[in-house]
Write a protein that holds these residues in place. Structure first.
Motif, short mmCIF file in Angstrom:
data_model
loop_
_atom_site.label_atom_id
_atom_site.label_comp_id
_atom_site.label_asym_id
_atom_site.label_seq_id
_atom_site.Cartn_x
_atom_site.Cartn_y
_atom_site.Cartn_z
N VAL A 34 0.87 -1.17 0.00
CA VAL A 34 0.00 0.00 0.00
C VAL A 34 0.91 1.22 0.00
N PRO A 35 0.98 1.94 -1.14
CA PRO A 35 1.97 3.01 -1.26
C PRO A 35 1.73 4.14 -0.26
N VAL A 36 2.85 4.68 0.24
CA VAL A 36 2.80 5.77 1.22
C VAL A 36 2.06 6.99 0.66
N SER A 37 2.11 7.14 -0.65
CA SER A 37 1.45 8.29 -1.30
C SER A 37 -0.06 8.31 -1.03
N LEU A 38 -0.62 7.17 -0.63
CA LEU A 38 -2.05 7.10 -0.35
C LEU A 38 -2.47 8.02 0.80
N THR A 111 3.65 -4.18 2.93
CA THR A 111 4.75 -3.24 2.76
C THR A 111 4.13 -1.86 2.51
N GLY A 112 4.96 -0.82 2.58
CA GLY A 112 4.44 0.54 2.43
C GLY A 112 3.78 0.97 3.72
N ALA A 193 12.94 9.16 4.03
CA ALA A 193 13.56 7.85 4.24
C ALA A 193 13.66 7.08 2.92
N LEU A 194 12.64 7.23 2.07
CA LEU A 194 12.65 6.50 0.80
C LEU A 194 13.60 7.16 -0.21
N ALA A 195 13.77 8.49 -0.11
CA ALA A 195 14.53 9.22 -1.13
C ALA A 195 15.98 9.45 -0.74
N ASP A 196 16.32 9.27 0.51
CA ASP A 196 17.61 9.71 1.04
C ASP A 196 18.60 8.58 1.28
N PRO A 197 19.26 8.10 0.25
CA PRO A 197 20.46 7.34 0.60
C PRO A 197 21.43 8.38 1.16
N PRO A 198 22.30 8.02 2.08
CA PRO A 198 23.11 9.06 2.74
C PRO A 198 23.98 9.81 1.73
#
Ligand SMILES: [Zn+2]
Ligand SMILES: [Zn+2]
Length: 275
Positions: A34-38, A111-112, A193-198
């Motif tokens: 279930v995508p977080v964008s929901l 997931t999500g 958290a999803l977009a940020d690799p360090p």
């Protein structure tokens, strides 16, 4: 109850077998992603609900006459009508279980979006009480009660085990005079958290990450040197440890923050959470 009726969904009357009573209600989750964008897209909830009906009607092996659930519950507090009250469910695993109990689905994922927010729990509670007013007994269980399945997943099942309580209004701890209480936006945190690799040295995508990292440092789950404003691998691992401390296991402790675990952390470490 904020109800979205079959009529509003563009569906005809349910063709499921009539059944006036049931012993109780079983709670289910989607078992999928279930995508977080929901969280910011209620139309997506409705579309997902419609997809379930399409998939169930297309399932030749099961021979469903309709969406299998009696009601659904979304992230924005809406109850989605399925078969409704007075119809036998097709979701509990076998014919006997379908006769014993009604079935309600929380749009929670494996997931999500894995941890229900208050809106979703209110809607589930609304659907359960509505069914109780229309012939359901007081028993509230999870799909896994009496049937071999992971459904409804760890976080939702622990709510069921507590008796499926309606969420109470959360009163924040009174902040210290002069000190503003930081507010962490869950959906922005998850996006970070999803977009940020360090990427040390690059701009921080969301300042709320620092608040959560400070809390993880104070909990001795994250080294101070790794609290850099990026929700990277180390922060994710530290958050996973926090989730395990909250009682989650496996994929439920994957380090992606959920509302329940983040609220708990905020209560201990002085920040508020908005979904
Ligand atoms: Zn289920
Ligand atoms: Zn919704």
């Amino acid at each position: 109850m904020k109800l979205i009726t079959r009529g509003a969904l563009g569906w005809p009357a349910s063709a499921a077998p009539a059944q006036a009573t049931a012993g109780g209600v079983k709670v289910h989750y989607t078992g999928g992603d279930v995508p977080v964008s929901l969280l910011k897209n209620h139309a997506g909830c409705v579309a997902l609900w419609k997809d379930f009906r399409k998939a169930h009607l297309a399932n030749v092996a099961e021979g469903y006459s309709d969406i299998a659930y009696n009601y659904g519950a979304c992230w924005h507090g809406y109850v989605l009508e399925g078969r409704g009250a007075g119809r036998r469910t097709g979701a509990n695993g076998n014919q006997a279980l379908n006769r014993y109990d009604y079935a309600v689905l929380g749009l929670v994922g494996k997931t999500g979006l894995t941890e229900p927010n208050d809106g979703l729990l209110h809607a589930l509670r609304d659907a359960i009480e509505h069914l109780q007013e229309h012939g359901a007994g007081n028993r509230i269980g999870g799909h896994q009660d009496g049937y071999a399945t992971l459904c409804p997943g760890g976080p939702l099942y622990s709510w069921v085990r507590k008796g499926a309580p309606r969420p109470t209004v959360w009163t924040p701890v009174v902040p210290k005079p002069g000190a503003g209480r930081p507010v962490v936006d869950l959906s922005k945190l998850i996006s970070a958290a999803l977009a940020d690799p360090p990427r040390s040295g690059t701009p921080v995508s969301y300042e709320g990450v620092r608040v959560v990292e400070d809390a993880l440092v104070e909990e001795r789950l994250l080294a101070r040197a790794l609290a850099d404003g990026h929700f990277g691998t180390a922060t994710r691992a530290a958050y996973g440890l926090w989730q395990m401390r909250c009682g989650y296991k496996g994929e439920d402790a994957d380090g992606l923050p959920g509302l329940a675990s983040l609220t708990k952390l905020g209560k201990r470490r002085g920040f508020s959470v908005t979904p």
